[in-house]
Design a protein around this motif. Structure first.
Motif, PDB file in Angstrom:
ATOM      1  N   GLY A  58      78.953 163.689  35.983  1.00 50.14           N
ATOM      2  CA  GLY A  58      77.795 163.053  36.573  1.00 50.14           C
ATOM      3  C   GLY A  58      76.670 163.064  35.562  1.00 50.14           C
ATOM      4  O   GLY A  58      76.867 162.728  34.388  1.00 50.14           O
ATOM      5  N   GLU A  61      71.283 165.269  41.974  1.00 51.20           N
ATOM      6  CA  GLU A  61      72.552 164.991  42.637  1.00 51.20           C
ATOM      7  C   GLU A  61      73.332 166.262  42.956  1.00 51.20           C
ATOM      8  O   GLU A  61      74.347 166.211  43.666  1.00 51.20           O
ATOM      9  CB  GLU A  61      73.405 164.069  41.756  1.00 51.20           C
ATOM     10  CG  GLU A  61      73.943 164.729  40.499  1.00 51.20           C
ATOM     11  CD  GLU A  61      74.656 163.755  39.575  1.00 51.20           C
ATOM     12  OE1 GLU A  61      74.518 162.530  39.780  1.00 51.20           O
ATOM     13  OE2 GLU A  61      75.334 164.211  38.642  1.00 51.20           O
ATOM     14  N   HIS A  95      77.484 159.511  52.267  1.00 52.21           N
ATOM     15  CA  HIS A  95      76.954 158.793  51.106  1.00 52.21           C
ATOM     16  C   HIS A  95      77.814 157.577  50.750  1.00 52.21           C
ATOM     17  O   HIS A  95      77.901 157.184  49.608  1.00 52.21           O
ATOM     18  CB  HIS A  95      76.857 159.731  49.901  1.00 52.21           C
ATOM     19  CG  HIS A  95      75.945 160.888  50.154  1.00 52.21           C
ATOM     20  ND1 HIS A  95      76.008 162.058  49.417  1.00 52.21           N
ATOM     21  CD2 HIS A  95      74.963 161.067  51.062  1.00 52.21           C
ATOM     22  CE1 HIS A  95      75.085 162.895  49.872  1.00 52.21           C
ATOM     23  NE2 HIS A  95      74.451 162.322  50.861  1.00 52.21           N
TER      24      HIS A  95
END
Length: 215
Positions: A33, A138, A214
């Motif tokens: 990420g 995140e 999500h």
């Protein structure tokens, strides 16, 4: 500015993470990420040995590079560009921090700009624990400690849980290097753990399906 994780420093050899299906850059950095995992080898010990944070302004000078015993530096580096990993990992879902004194750690985190999002009581290794959750971009920071007792000593970064795009495909690829996939505590999600010792990883590692909230 929100407090986010720039980098986790892990005392593992890059080859071990490659064998576990991660893509590692030539400089020993694994981009998961927006977070960089810097693999520095066992010369630094074992596990997650340090981290760098963005936005923790109160840390500068006040804590002298130490966040409740965890070696910590400030960073103004931009978020990492996510790499594609053969094991299907897309981001770090959460980082687990163990505290011998939960109230102390919560106070230190508040001093650098982090406020708890929620708490829950649970169990770890047969002992009652309280989990306090923080949002760091995140990534979720899960702080775990005893709800009733406190002790001396530093906090430590204990484990990682990564989100994978397709948990069944990941488990099939890794075979007997993972535990059987089961329902996670989080509703609608499923989880497996890497047999980290067999893979020569010093960080306890879980893999979890995407959060259905999500998308």
């Amino acid at each position: 500015m929100h407090v986010t994780i720039d980098e986790l420093v892990v005392a593992d050899d890059p080859s071990a993470w490659t064998a576990a299906g991660f893509t590692v850059d030539p400089d020993g950095v694994c981009r998961i990420g927006t977070v960089r995992v810097r693999l520095v080898g066992r010369v630094r010990g074992k596990g997650i040995v340090a981290w760098s944070l963005r936005g923790a302004g109160a840390l500068d000078g006040a804590l002298d590079g130490d966040l409740d015993g965890i070696p910590t530096t400030l960073s103004d580096a931009p978020p990492a560009t996510p790499a594609t990993h053969p094991n299907g990992v897309t981001l770090i879902d959460h980082v687990v921090l163990l505290s011998p004194d939960l109230a102390r750690t919560v106070a230190v985190l508040r001093a650098v700009g982090l406020e708890p999002r929620r708490e829950r009581d649970g169990e770890l290794g047969g002992a009652a624990v309280r989990q306090v959750f923080y949002r760091m971009g995140e990534v979720i920071l899960e702080v775990v400690g005893s709800p009733d007792t406190s002790g001396d000593g530093p906090a430590s970064l204990w484990g990682l849980t990564h989100t994978v795009a397709d948990i069944d495909a990941t488990a099939a690829r890794l075979g007997d290097r993972t535990s059987p996939v089961k329902d996670a505590v989080q509703p609608g999600r499923r989880i497996t753990t890497l047999r980290h010792r067999e893979l020569d990883l010093s960080v306890r590692t879980a893999l979890i399906s995407p959060d259905p909230r999500h998308g």
